[in-house]
Write a protein that holds these residues in place. Structure first.
Motif, mmCIF file in Angstrom:
data_model
loop_
_atom_site.group_PDB
_atom_site.id
_atom_site.type_symbol
_atom_site.label_atom_id
_atom_site.label_comp_id
_atom_site.label_asym_id
_atom_site.label_seq_id
_atom_site.Cartn_x
_atom_site.Cartn_y
_atom_site.Cartn_z
ATOM 1 N N THR A 173 0.840 -1.210 0.000
ATOM 2 C CA THR A 173 0.000 0.000 0.000
ATOM 3 C C THR A 173 0.878 1.265 0.000
ATOM 4 N N TYR A 174 2.184 1.103 -0.023
ATOM 5 C CA TYR A 174 3.123 2.234 0.029
ATOM 6 C C TYR A 174 2.845 3.120 1.249
ATOM 7 N N ALA A 175 2.332 2.483 2.303
ATOM 8 C CA ALA A 175 1.880 3.253 3.475
ATOM 9 C C ALA A 175 2.989 4.106 4.075
ATOM 10 N N ASP A 176 4.226 3.606 4.020
ATOM 11 C CA ASP A 176 5.319 4.307 4.703
ATOM 12 C C ASP A 176 5.993 5.348 3.814
ATOM 13 N N ILE A 177 5.570 5.474 2.571
ATOM 14 C CA ILE A 177 6.237 6.430 1.667
ATOM 15 C C ILE A 177 5.475 7.755 1.667
ATOM 16 N N ALA A 178 6.196 8.833 2.005
ATOM 17 C CA ALA A 178 5.544 10.150 2.030
ATOM 18 C C ALA A 178 5.526 10.686 0.603
ATOM 19 N N PRO A 179 4.338 10.781 -0.028
ATOM 20 C CA PRO A 179 4.296 11.227 -1.428
ATOM 21 C C PRO A 179 4.821 12.649 -1.561
ATOM 22 N N ILE A 180 5.460 12.919 -2.703
ATOM 23 C CA ILE A 180 5.875 14.289 -2.998
ATOM 24 C C ILE A 180 4.820 14.874 -3.907
ATOM 25 N N ARG A 181 4.211 15.965 -3.479
ATOM 26 C CA ARG A 181 3.052 16.491 -4.210
ATOM 27 C C ARG A 181 3.483 17.107 -5.529
ATOM 28 N N LEU A 182 2.987 16.539 -6.612
ATOM 29 C CA LEU A 182 3.302 17.039 -7.947
ATOM 30 C C LEU A 182 2.120 17.860 -8.439
ATOM 31 N N ASP A 183 2.386 18.841 -9.252
ATOM 32 C CA ASP A 183 1.312 19.586 -9.886
ATOM 33 C C ASP A 183 0.334 20.108 -8.836
ATOM 34 N N SER A 184 0.858 20.462 -7.685
ATOM 35 C CA SER A 184 -0.028 20.768 -6.563
ATOM 36 C C SER A 184 -0.404 22.241 -6.527
ATOM 37 N N ASN A 185 -1.654 22.504 -6.130
ATOM 38 C CA ASN A 185 -2.042 23.898 -5.904
ATOM 39 C C ASN A 185 -1.858 24.261 -4.430
ATOM 40 N N SER A 186 -1.318 23.318 -3.649
ATOM 41 C CA SER A 186 -1.078 23.493 -2.215
ATOM 42 C C SER A 186 -2.361 23.710 -1.419
ATOM 43 N N VAL A 187 -3.480 23.420 -2.015
ATOM 44 C CA VAL A 187 -4.773 23.533 -1.321
ATOM 45 C C VAL A 187 -5.408 22.146 -1.178
ATOM 46 N N SER A 188 -5.403 21.384 -2.288
ATOM 47 C CA SER A 188 -6.059 20.069 -2.292
ATOM 48 C C SER A 188 -5.034 18.971 -2.552
ATOM 49 N N ALA A 189 -5.217 17.848 -1.885
ATOM 50 C CA ALA A 189 -4.306 16.719 -2.126
ATOM 51 C C ALA A 189 -5.085 15.413 -2.055
ATOM 52 N N PHE A 190 -4.549 14.411 -2.725
ATOM 53 C CA PHE A 190 -5.119 13.068 -2.671
ATOM 54 C C PHE A 190 -4.414 12.258 -1.600
ATOM 55 N N VAL A 191 -5.173 11.424 -0.923
ATOM 56 C CA VAL A 191 -4.573 10.471 0.006
ATOM 57 C C VAL A 191 -5.146 9.086 -0.328
ATOM 58 N N SER A 192 -4.282 8.186 -0.753
ATOM 59 C CA SER A 192 -4.744 6.828 -1.082
ATOM 60 C C SER A 192 -5.049 6.075 0.192
ATOM 61 N N ILE A 193 -6.210 5.445 0.242
ATOM 62 C CA ILE A 193 -6.536 4.682 1.457
ATOM 63 C C ILE A 193 -6.587 3.178 1.167
ATOM 64 N N MET A 194 -6.609 2.828 -0.087
ATOM 65 C CA MET A 194 -6.620 1.407 -0.431
ATOM 66 C C MET A 194 -6.148 1.237 -1.862
ATOM 67 N N ARG A 195 -5.866 0.005 -2.239
ATOM 68 C CA ARG A 195 -5.456 -0.271 -3.610
ATOM 69 C C ARG A 195 -6.208 -1.482 -4.122
ATOM 70 N N GLY A 196 -6.273 -1.615 -5.439
ATOM 71 C CA GLY A 196 -6.886 -2.788 -6.055
ATOM 72 C C GLY A 196 -8.402 -2.769 -5.996
ATOM 73 N N CYS A 197 -8.994 -3.830 -6.516
ATOM 74 C CA CYS A 197 -10.453 -3.935 -6.503
ATOM 75 C C CYS A 197 -10.851 -5.407 -6.613
ATOM 76 N N ASN A 198 -11.794 -5.810 -5.775
ATOM 77 C CA ASN A 198 -12.260 -7.209 -5.790
ATOM 78 C C ASN A 198 -13.577 -7.379 -6.525
ATOM 79 N N ASN A 199 -14.058 -6.308 -7.161
ATOM 80 C CA ASN A 199 -15.453 -6.365 -7.611
ATOM 81 C C ASN A 199 -15.720 -7.102 -8.921
ATOM 82 N N MET A 200 -14.774 -7.115 -9.796
ATOM 83 C CA MET A 200 -14.960 -7.850 -11.054
ATOM 84 C C MET A 200 -16.197 -7.437 -11.855
ATOM 85 N N CYS A 201 -16.410 -6.136 -12.005
ATOM 86 C CA CYS A 201 -17.415 -5.676 -12.966
ATOM 87 C C CYS A 201 -16.934 -6.212 -14.324
#
Ligand code: SAM
Ligand code: SF4
Ligand code: F3S
Length: 486
Positions: A173-201
């Motif tokens: 999950t790359y949990a321990d890696i501090a992302p370096i904000r690219l293309d950032s407006n310094s107001v909004s950021a993404f934080v990944s909370i999970m990866r992958g998908c089990n749903n199989m649409c």
């Protein structure tokens, strides 16, 4: 939102594009959050991202891994020693865009000895080493769970060998890696909370390119969010293909964390930190989540709830595991618990065997749900998916496009009506930039994720401020207003 956003929630701009394939527009160059001293880094990388928000978030993890190796980011292709494309496979068009982009790198390769080109992300995962045969210019192919091996792969590629790692993981999950904000407006950021998908649409390539679903350590999500807030960010978007199935077991404390609990924890960081999330699967979003949104003012009243189709037979073929009745009941429940909630969706026209009557069911569910926005696509068969194995892609392209156009036209009116209903109201807007059309105007978003613009004048407003704006006009994509007060 499926969205984007990308820059982030540039998604609002992308939403405006209606059915237009927007993958190309989701690219973002590294913004140089690195110190701009050419002597500080021994080498430079250029990274461009395509696809969903998760890919953009991954590029920030990649930037962090590369910085550790002494690479600085550059926006200038001519300065780059390493060019990376973080790719998307969701529709055929997305892959065509990447192939075209790759050909544009040939001239840089010819000019600079030793320049490496790497393909990251979902297309790398889907095509694996076949990509090296098909695209001679590519030196490295790296899947979404293999970014930690980038330093080794770069070393390998520097010796002239082709380097590949597309192993999927059950726990990365790359949990321990501090992302370096690219293309950032310094107001909004993404934080990944999970990866992958089990749903199989059945139409979707993501379970194959991103692997099994796994949730990230809640403590690390909290720590990253606190850090962002302390650095001045005012809005975070919690990301996952299916955030409502977030579930993390805190083994030492024998305590499990659900998505509703995680949302609450992040919302409690500060009332000044806005919290958004994406994406919700209609089958998984719970009353607990809805009540948590209703309870906290800083959790935005906005839910992206992809419907895909309004017809039960098609929904079953798509393996979406809900019916139109279930979906409508979910929309009713959202409106009951969060009356002013913005709702957006994803729709696919022309899925295998779809008839005109089936398509009319989609139009009907759009009218029922009164979406504020929609991302609309025509079906693109993806090799390896359940649909490609089981069903014939039998709706002719012109019919797919004709139905898509009808969907787009309906959404145009729904979005416009939704915005017209906001004229006369006052909203709290988080200012996140200047209007692209006219830099005399500020741009921001309200709680429902709608874009509002208003004249700057002499109010001393700056990016990241919350301001109250009275809406006096609108287009289908934007609310136009005037500053009222801080
Ligand atoms: N996880 C999210 C969900 O469940 O809705 C979104 C995942 S997908 C990356 C984003 C959207 O792309 C989907 O909701 C769907 O509308 C669209 N999509 C996925 N596969 C597609 C295909 N083969 N053809 C056309 N559109 C597709
Ligand atoms: Fe694809 Fe379905 Fe998973 Fe979304 S929930 S990523 S559409 S398989
Ligand atoms: Fe996202 Fe495209 Fe992959 S939508 S998960 S980058 S296939």
């Amino acid at each position: 939102m499926y969205f984007c956003r990308l820059n982030y929630l540039k998604n609002m701009e992308l939403m405006d594009l209606g059915a237009k394939e927007h993958d190309e527009l989701r690219q973002g160059e590294a913004f140089l959050p690195f110190k701009n001293d050419p002597n500080l880094y021994k080498k430079h990388f250029f990274i461009e991202s395509y696809g969903c928000a998760m890919n953009f978030a991954d590029s920030e993890v990649v930037a962090s891994i590369l910085q550790e190796q002494g690479f600085g980011a550059t926006k200038d292709l001519a300065q780059a020693d390493l060019i990376l494309l973080n790719t998307c496979s969701v529709r055929e068009k997305a892959e065509q865009t990447i192939r075209k982009r790759l050909t544009e790198f040939r001239k840089y390769k010819e000019k600079k000895n030793g320049l490496l080109v790497g393909v990251l992300g979902c297309m790398a995962e889907r095509l694996k080493s076949k990509l090296l045969e098909e695209e001679k210019l590519v030196d490295m192919v790296i899947g979404p769970d293999a970014y930690r091996s980038l330093p080794i792969l770069i070393e390998e590629a520097e010796t002239g060998q082709k380097a590949v790692n597309v192993l999927l993981s059950r726990d990365e999950t790359y949990a321990d890696i501090a992302p370096i904000r690219l293309d950032s407006n310094s107001v909004s950021a993404f934080v990944s909370i999970m990866r992958g998908c089990n749903n199989m649409c059945s139409f979707c390539v993501v379970p194959f390119t991103r692997g099994r679903e796994r949730s990230r350590d809640a403590h690390s999500i909290y720590a990253e969010s606190v850090d962002l807030f302390e650095k001045g960010y005012k809005e975070i978007t919690l990301l996952g293909q299916n955030v409502d199935s977030y579930y993390w077991m805190d083994e030492p404390n024998a305590h499990s964390v659900t998505f509703a609990e995680l949302l609450e924890k992040i919302a409690l960081i500060s009332p000044l930190l806005r919290v958004r999330f994406s994406t919700s699967h209609p089958k998984d979003i719970t009353d607990d989540v809805l009540h948590t949104i209703a309870k906290y003012d800083n959790i935005c009243n906005y839910i992206h709830l992809p419907v895909q189709s309004g017809n039960n037979r098609i929904l079953q073929l798509m393996n979406r595991t809900y019916t139109r009745e279930w979906y409508k009941a979910k929309v009713d429940r959202i409106r009951e618990i969060i009356p002013d909630c913005g709702i957006s969706t994803d729709i696919i026209s022309g899925f295998c065997t779809e008839t005109e009557e089936d398509h009319q069911d989609t139009i009907e569910i759009m009218q029922y749900s009164k979406y504020d926005y929609a991302y609309m696509y025509f079906y693109s068969e993806r090799p390896g998916t359940l649909a490609s194995k089981r069903f014939e892609d039998d709706v002719p392209e012109e019919i797919k496009k004709k139905r898509l156009q009808e969907i787009v036209d309906i959404q145009y009116h729904l979005s416009l009506n939704s915005n017209k209903n906001d004229v006369g109201k006052t909203f709290r807007i988080l200012v996140d930039g200047e209007s692209k059309k006219d830099n005399r105007f500020w741009k921001g978003r309200n709680d429902q994720n709608k874009v509002a613009v208003f004249e700057k004048k002499e109010f001393g407003i700056k990016m990241g401020d919350y301001v109250y704006v009275k809406i006096n006009d609108c287009t289908k994509g934007t609310l136009l207003g005037a500053f009222v007060r801080f």
